[in-house]
Motif scaffolding. Structure first.
Motif, PDB file in Angstrom:
ATOM      1  N   GLU A   2       0.867  -1.182   0.000  1.00 33.41           N
ATOM      2  CA  GLU A   2       0.000   0.000   0.000  1.00 33.41           C
ATOM      3  C   GLU A   2       0.900   1.226   0.000  1.00 33.41           C
ATOM      4  OE1 GLU A   2      -3.105   2.259   2.986  1.00 33.41           O
ATOM      5  OE2 GLU A   2      -2.664   0.149   3.321  1.00 33.41           O
ATOM      6  N   VAL A   3       0.807   2.035  -1.036  1.00 33.02           N
ATOM      7  CA  VAL A   3       1.631   3.243  -1.142  1.00 33.02           C
ATOM      8  C   VAL A   3       0.890   4.390  -0.470  1.00 33.02           C
ATOM      9  CG1 VAL A   3       2.736   4.854  -2.735  1.00 33.02           C
ATOM     10  CG2 VAL A   3       2.593   2.421  -3.318  1.00 33.02           C
ATOM     11  N   GLN A   4       1.633   5.151   0.349  1.00 27.29           N
ATOM     12  CA  GLN A   4       1.013   6.299   1.006  1.00 27.29           C
ATOM     13  C   GLN A   4       2.040   7.382   1.268  1.00 27.29           C
ATOM     14  OE1 GLN A   4       0.970   5.018   5.661  1.00 27.29           O
ATOM     15  NE2 GLN A   4      -0.835   4.546   4.504  1.00 27.29           N
ATOM     16  N   VAL A   5       1.552   8.585   1.503  1.00 30.76           N
ATOM     17  CA  VAL A   5       2.419   9.719   1.808  1.00 30.76           C
ATOM     18  C   VAL A   5       2.901   9.568   3.242  1.00 30.76           C
ATOM     19  CG1 VAL A   5       2.541  12.227   2.030  1.00 30.76           C
ATOM     20  CG2 VAL A   5       1.157  11.204   0.213  1.00 30.76           C
ATOM     21  N   VAL A   6       4.213   9.607   3.424  1.00 33.54           N
ATOM     22  CA  VAL A   6       4.787   9.496   4.765  1.00 33.54           C
ATOM     23  C   VAL A   6       4.783  10.860   5.436  1.00 33.54           C
ATOM     24  CG1 VAL A   6       6.862   8.910   6.074  1.00 33.54           C
ATOM     25  CG2 VAL A   6       6.217   7.546   4.086  1.00 33.54           C
ATOM     26  N   HIS A   7       5.187  11.863   4.705  1.00 40.60           N
ATOM     27  CA  HIS A   7       5.202  13.243   5.210  1.00 40.60           C
ATOM     28  C   HIS A   7       4.397  14.095   4.253  1.00 40.60           C
ATOM     29  CE1 HIS A   7       8.291  12.309   8.122  1.00 40.60           C
ATOM     30  NE2 HIS A   7       9.022  11.767   7.170  1.00 40.60           N
ATOM     31  N   ALA A   8       3.610  14.995   4.795  1.00 40.36           N
ATOM     32  CA  ALA A   8       2.876  15.920   3.941  1.00 40.36           C
ATOM     33  C   ALA A   8       3.883  16.829   3.245  1.00 40.36           C
ATOM     34  CB  ALA A   8       1.909  16.744   4.783  1.00 40.36           C
ATOM     35  N   GLU A   9       3.422  17.535   2.246  1.00 40.68           N
ATOM     36  CA  GLU A   9       4.317  18.429   1.517  1.00 40.68           C
ATOM     37  C   GLU A   9       4.915  19.448   2.474  1.00 40.68           C
ATOM     38  OE1 GLU A   9       2.336  20.134  -1.797  1.00 40.68           O
ATOM     39  OE2 GLU A   9       1.943  18.195  -2.716  1.00 40.68           O
ATOM     40  N   VAL A  10       6.214  19.658   2.323  1.00 37.83           N
ATOM     41  CA  VAL A  10       6.938  20.588   3.189  1.00 37.83           C
ATOM     42  C   VAL A  10       7.613  21.622   2.301  1.00 37.83           C
ATOM     43  CG1 VAL A  10       8.808  20.805   4.858  1.00 37.83           C
ATOM     44  CG2 VAL A  10       7.370  18.760   4.868  1.00 37.83           C
ATOM     45  N   ARG A  11       7.402  22.858   2.613  1.00 33.41           N
ATOM     46  CA  ARG A  11       8.054  23.925   1.854  1.00 33.41           C
ATOM     47  C   ARG A  11       9.304  24.337   2.618  1.00 33.41           C
ATOM     48  NH1 ARG A  11       4.313  27.964  -0.371  1.00 33.41           N
ATOM     49  NH2 ARG A  11       4.701  26.864  -2.284  1.00 33.41           N
ATOM     50  N   LYS A  12      10.442  24.270   1.952  1.00 38.27           N
ATOM     51  CA  LYS A  12      11.693  24.688   2.586  1.00 38.27           C
ATOM     52  C   LYS A  12      11.740  26.210   2.634  1.00 38.27           C
ATOM     53  CE  LYS A  12      14.793  20.903   1.803  1.00 38.27           C
ATOM     54  NZ  LYS A  12      16.113  20.517   1.346  1.00 38.27           N
ATOM     55  N   THR A  13      12.223  26.717   3.766  1.00 41.00           N
ATOM     56  CA  THR A  13      12.389  28.152   3.908  1.00 41.00           C
ATOM     57  C   THR A  13      13.870  28.457   3.980  1.00 41.00           C
ATOM     58  OG1 THR A  13      12.326  28.054   6.309  1.00 41.00           O
ATOM     59  CG2 THR A  13      10.212  28.338   5.187  1.00 41.00           C
ATOM     60  N   ALA A  14      14.200  29.727   3.879  1.00 42.61           N
ATOM     61  CA  ALA A  14      15.602  30.134   3.934  1.00 42.61           C
ATOM     62  C   ALA A  14      16.222  29.742   5.270  1.00 42.61           C
ATOM     63  CB  ALA A  14      15.712  31.633   3.710  1.00 42.61           C
ATOM     64  N   ASP A  15      15.456  29.819   6.367  1.00 40.91           N
ATOM     65  CA  ASP A  15      15.984  29.470   7.691  1.00 40.91           C
ATOM     66  C   ASP A  15      16.444  28.020   7.755  1.00 40.91           C
ATOM     67  OD1 ASP A  15      13.697  31.504   9.640  1.00 40.91           O
ATOM     68  OD2 ASP A  15      15.649  31.966   8.755  1.00 40.91           O
ATOM     69  N   GLN A  16      15.674  27.111   7.158  1.00 38.69           N
ATOM     70  CA  GLN A  16      15.998  25.689   7.237  1.00 38.69           C
ATOM     71  C   GLN A  16      17.309  25.366   6.540  1.00 38.69           C
ATOM     72  OE1 GLN A  16      12.440  24.036   5.581  1.00 38.69           O
ATOM     73  NE2 GLN A  16      11.656  23.478   7.598  1.00 38.69           N
ATOM     74  N   SER A  17      17.619  26.058   5.460  1.00 40.59           N
ATOM     75  CA  SER A  17      18.835  25.743   4.720  1.00 40.59           C
ATOM     76  C   SER A  17      20.079  26.335   5.376  1.00 40.59           C
ATOM     77  CB  SER A  17      18.719  26.219   3.278  1.00 40.59           C
ATOM     78  OG  SER A  17      18.563  27.627   3.257  1.00 40.59           O
ATOM     79  N   ARG A  18      19.920  27.275   6.317  1.00 47.80           N
ATOM     80  CA  ARG A  18      21.064  27.936   6.948  1.00 47.80           C
ATOM     81  C   ARG A  18      21.381  27.404   8.340  1.00 47.80           C
ATOM     82  NH1 ARG A  18      19.577  34.076   5.245  1.00 47.80           N
ATOM     83  NH2 ARG A  18      20.023  33.804   3.053  1.00 47.80           N
ATOM     84  N   ARG A  19      20.719  26.372   8.760  1.00 47.97           N
ATOM     85  CA  ARG A  19      20.984  25.837  10.093  1.00 47.97           C
ATOM     86  C   ARG A  19      22.411  25.304  10.168  1.00 47.97           C
ATOM     87  NH1 ARG A  19      15.423  22.656  11.541  1.00 47.97           N
ATOM     88  NH2 ARG A  19      14.172  24.526  11.711  1.00 47.97           N
TER      89      ARG A  19
END
Length: 107
Positions: free
Chosen positions: A74-91
């Motif tokens: 059974e195929v299913q979405v594990v995580h809902a769609e996530v939008r990356k923000t500038a903060d997440q890429s600079r951690r």
């Protein structure tokens, strides 16, 4: 956006519906169909979601359990769609913990 997909593995449920309650029940039936797996491989196949599955193994399982691939996977979405923000890429990267290995003194 990231959309992570996963599967739900229904092999154990399908086995139980056919009166197969031990992983060892499956090994000789797979071997009869040309799929030779070790006892440990069959155990992992039944108890864990497989990361890779050969078409021969899937076809043998479907034949043994008289089902279709959709009955096992059974195929299913594990995580809902996530939008990356500038903060997440600079951690900052996590700190690296260094350790020292010392040899015992040679006598």
């Amino acid at each position: 956006m990231i959309r992570k997909m996963g599967i739900v593995w229904h092999l154990r449920i399908r086995m139980a519906a056919k009166g197969m309650f031990h992983t060892s029940d499956l090994q000789p039936l797979l071997a009869e169909r040309g799929v030779h797996l070790s006892r440990e491989q069959v155990y992992r196949l039944v108890t864990q979601e497989p990361q890779r599955l050969s078409m021969d193994t899937l076809a043998a399982l479907c034949d043994i359990l008289d089902c279709q691939p959709n009955d096992l996977i059974e195929v299913q979405v594990v995580h809902a769609e996530v939008r990356k923000t500038a903060d997440q890429s600079r951690r900052a990267a996590p700190a690296v913990r260094r350790s020292t290995i010392r040899r015992p003194e040679l006598s």
